[in-house]
Scaffold this motif. Structure first.
Motif, short mmCIF file in Angstrom:
data_model
loop_
_atom_site.label_atom_id
_atom_site.label_comp_id
_atom_site.label_asym_id
_atom_site.label_seq_id
_atom_site.Cartn_x
_atom_site.Cartn_y
_atom_site.Cartn_z
N GLY A 237 0.80 -1.22 0.00
CA GLY A 237 0.00 0.00 0.00
C GLY A 237 0.83 1.26 0.00
O GLY A 237 1.84 1.38 -0.70
N ASP A 238 0.39 2.22 0.79
CA ASP A 238 1.04 3.52 0.87
C ASP A 238 2.11 3.57 1.95
O ASP A 238 2.65 4.65 2.24
CB ASP A 238 0.00 4.61 1.15
N ALA A 239 2.42 2.43 2.57
CA ALA A 239 3.46 2.42 3.61
C ALA A 239 4.83 2.61 2.97
O ALA A 239 5.16 2.00 1.96
CB ALA A 239 3.42 1.10 4.37
N ARG A 240 5.62 3.47 3.58
CA ARG A 240 7.00 3.69 3.13
C ARG A 240 7.92 3.29 4.29
O ARG A 240 7.87 3.89 5.37
CB ARG A 240 7.19 5.16 2.74
N ILE A 241 8.75 2.30 4.03
CA ILE A 241 9.62 1.76 5.07
C ILE A 241 11.06 1.84 4.62
O ILE A 241 11.38 1.51 3.48
CB ILE A 241 9.24 0.30 5.41
N GLU A 242 11.91 2.28 5.53
CA GLU A 242 13.35 2.27 5.29
C GLU A 242 14.06 1.84 6.56
O GLU A 242 13.47 1.84 7.64
CB GLU A 242 13.85 3.64 4.83
N ALA B 176 20.33 5.31 5.24
CA ALA B 176 19.06 4.62 5.11
C ALA B 176 19.14 3.61 3.99
O ALA B 176 19.92 3.75 3.04
CB ALA B 176 17.94 5.62 4.83
N ASP B 177 18.32 2.58 4.10
CA ASP B 177 18.26 1.55 3.06
C ASP B 177 16.82 1.16 2.87
O ASP B 177 16.08 0.92 3.83
CB ASP B 177 19.06 0.32 3.49
N THR B 178 16.36 1.14 1.64
CA THR B 178 15.00 0.72 1.34
C THR B 178 14.98 -0.56 0.52
O THR B 178 13.97 -0.93 -0.04
CB THR B 178 14.26 1.82 0.56
N VAL C 103 13.85 0.19 11.95
CA VAL C 103 12.79 0.34 10.95
C VAL C 103 12.13 1.70 11.14
O VAL C 103 11.66 2.03 12.23
CB VAL C 103 11.76 -0.79 11.09
N ALA C 104 12.09 2.48 10.07
CA ALA C 104 11.42 3.79 10.06
C ALA C 104 10.29 3.73 9.05
O ALA C 104 10.46 3.23 7.94
CB ALA C 104 12.41 4.90 9.70
N VAL C 105 9.13 4.24 9.42
CA VAL C 105 7.96 4.15 8.55
C VAL C 105 7.26 5.49 8.45
O VAL C 105 7.20 6.27 9.41
CB VAL C 105 6.98 3.06 9.06
N SER C 106 6.75 5.78 7.26
CA SER C 106 5.95 6.98 7.03
C SER C 106 4.80 6.62 6.11
O SER C 106 4.83 5.59 5.43
CB SER C 106 6.79 8.10 6.44
N GLY C 107 3.77 7.46 6.08
CA GLY C 107 2.62 7.21 5.24
C GLY C 107 1.34 7.62 5.95
O GLY C 107 1.36 8.04 7.12
#
Length: 537
Positions: A344-349, A357-359, A369-373
């Motif tokens: 979905g719209d989850a953005r994880i790095e 950072a690594d995606t 784990v860092a998440v935005s969305g």
């Protein structure tokens, strides 16, 4: 099937309205005492919303909710959203200290509760929490408000960015903290849950809320409304009762925490047959070791789905679907160690020390784990007044505290950052130790913890349970030794302890602090505790 509902909905109330208009006289929710159609659910929710506002509550007020799984819980949740009130569910598996802390932090003016609801220690929530405006379900107060209410008379349409709830952490490492949840967040989760968790599994006839609807099961309330599916509410059913309900209520979809899934595998074979008809058995809330996944697939159903998320980032962020499980149970076993593919719209790095950072998709070293969305909370309630929230937001993303890596688009979680042990000057993640042994023959659960030690700082020990309920035999012990010997010396537990059972926390996860406390007590004969030890020197 859900496109029209999804495209037009902006708030929780929009989903309820669309469901009532599309599915009217079909059963929306049922419990042991009766059922409500979609039309009746909306009518009662509107009347209760009006009644709550007539009682003196104002839009934006926080309202504690302590109700067992049942039709009334669904009416209450919808009513609070329609009234512009902020729902603050209380987990009965917490205790008086946490309940009072949540009440104080949230500043709740209202309480909707069933006085019969008690915590695991026997404490009654209504005996420890009192608000200015109280509505009791067990003495008819909730029904009275509904009967006297006028559907929609006082309701003002909320905005997607309005706060609809506060989701409090379990408080295992301090006082619970409340993550803000907006209408927009709830709908972002609903859309992702439908598209990536539910719809790939097939048509839904009925969903069973066997776990508390304030936890992982509650994430399916809006998706099931959107689908027009029947929701069956059961309050703390035993594993045998879950089996009976799956058969009797024609359940096709179910989500549980791993500890309950594992308990179902221990049922007698006739009781396990009912799970073969499921189209989805989802698990979340904690990782499930590959050995337990294999047991569930062999003894219950291979229609397994895992999803990952947090209190602060409503699931699903990643999904390990039925096809992924089939590959993991076949020629790609490493998939079973992952939390699934980012959806979905989850953005994880992955954030590492130093800010890099690594995606993905190239495997790399572990990091946070860092998440935005749109499913991520804008922050915590009372954040400006609390000094114990830690560093969760860096201005661009939520820092989850989970440690992991992204490999070929799949998120692999290694541990929690705050679980890290320091033994002999080395950093050790207990998840690495646990992953090394959990497929060992005879083992059911294994938890590595650190105990205070003058020499090592923290002395690493392993607590475990077995599939038989008795300690490992000689060959199984030898295999466990062999797996531990493959670890670097500083990561090897100094001793291993057999337990018939390991304590669980409020959300059904293994309680590391309680396990460590048991192990400390067992080392002192005066405590009266005892266990069996397997040296690993």
């Amino acid at each position: 099937m859900t496109t029209q509902v999804l495209d037009g909905a902006r708030t929780v109330g929009d989903v309820l309205d669309a469901a009532a208009e599309r599915h009217g006289d079909r059963v929306a929710v049922q419990d042991a005492t009766g059922s409500l159609t979609f039309t009746e659910l909306r009518e009662r929710a509107r009347r209760l919303a009006d009644g709550l506002l007539r009682s003196g509550l104002r839009p934006g007020d926080r309202v504690l909710e302590a109700l067992p799984n049942g039709c009334e819980l669904l009416v209450s949740e919808m009513a609070l959203a329609l009234a512009g009130l902020v729902r603050v569910p209380l987990n009965p598996r917490l205790g008086p200290r946490e309940w009072r802390g949540i009440h104080h932090d949230s500043g709740a003016r209202g309480l909707i509760a069933d006085g019969r609801l008690r915590g695991g220690d026997g404490a009654g929530i209504t005996e420890h929490v009192a608000c200015e405006i109280r509505v009791r379900a067990d003495d008819g107060g909730l029904a009275e408000l509904i009967d006297d209410g006028s559907p929609g008379a006082r309701l003002v349409a909320p905005n997607p960015e309005d706060v609809v709830g506060l989701a409090y952490s379990s408080g295992t490492t301090g006082m619970p903290k409340g993550a803000l949840r907006t209408h927009g967040m709830r709908l972002a989760s609903m859309r992702a849950m439908l598209r990536h968790v539910v719809e790939p599994t097939g048509d839904v006839d009925a969903y069973l809320h066997a776990g508390p609807a304030i936890h992982t099961s509650g994430l399916f309330i809006l998706p099931m409304l959107a689908l027009g599916a029947r929701q069956v509410m059961a309050h703390h059913p035993t594993p045998a009762a879950i089996s009976e309900l799956v058969a009797a209520a024609s359940i096709t979809h179910l989500a549980l925490v791993p500890s309950v899934v594992d308990a179902l595998t221990q049922l007698p074979e006739p009781d396990r047959r009912s799970f073969a008809r499921l189209r989805m058995l989802a698990y979340a809330g904690a990782p499930m070791p590959p050995a337990q996944i294999r047991r569930a697939a062999e003894l219950l159903t291979d229609r397994l789905v895992q999803y990952y998320g947090l209190v602060e980032a409503i699931p699903p962020l990643t999904v390990l679907g039925i096809a992924d499980h089939a590959r993991g149970l076949g020629d790609t076993p490493q998939l079973l160690a992952s939390a699934g593919r980012i959806v979905g719209d989850a953005r994880i790095e992955i954030r590492r020390d130093g800010g890099s950072a690594d995606t993905g998709p190239v495997p790399s070293e572990l990091g946070e784990v860092a998440v935005s969305g749109p499913m991520v909370t804008p922050g915590y309630w009372n954040a400006e007044e609390r000094t114990d929230l830690g560093k969760s937001f860096d201005g661009t993303a939520l820092l989850t505290g989970d440690v992991g890596v992204i490999t070929d688009g799949y998120l692999v979680l290694a541990d929690r950052r705050n679980n890290m042990l320091i033994s002999g000057g080395y950093n050790v993640y207990p998840g690495e130790i646990e992953s090394a042994v959990l497929s060992s023959p005879g083992l059911r659960d294994a938890v590595a913890v650190g105990l205070p030690d003058e020499r090592w700082g923290q002395r690493i020990v392993l607590a475990y349970t077995t599939t038989s309920g008795a300690d490992l035999d000689a060959s199984q012990r030898a295999e466990l030794h062999d797996r531990l010997d493959r670890l670097a010396p500083h990561k090897r537990p100094k001793t291993c302890h057999f337990h018939a059972e390991l304590p669980l926390g409020a959300t059904g996860k293994l309680d590391r602090r309680a396990i460590a406390a048991q192990l400390i007590a067992a080392e002192h004969p005066l405590s009266g505790a005892s266990d069996e030890r397997l040296p690993t020197t």
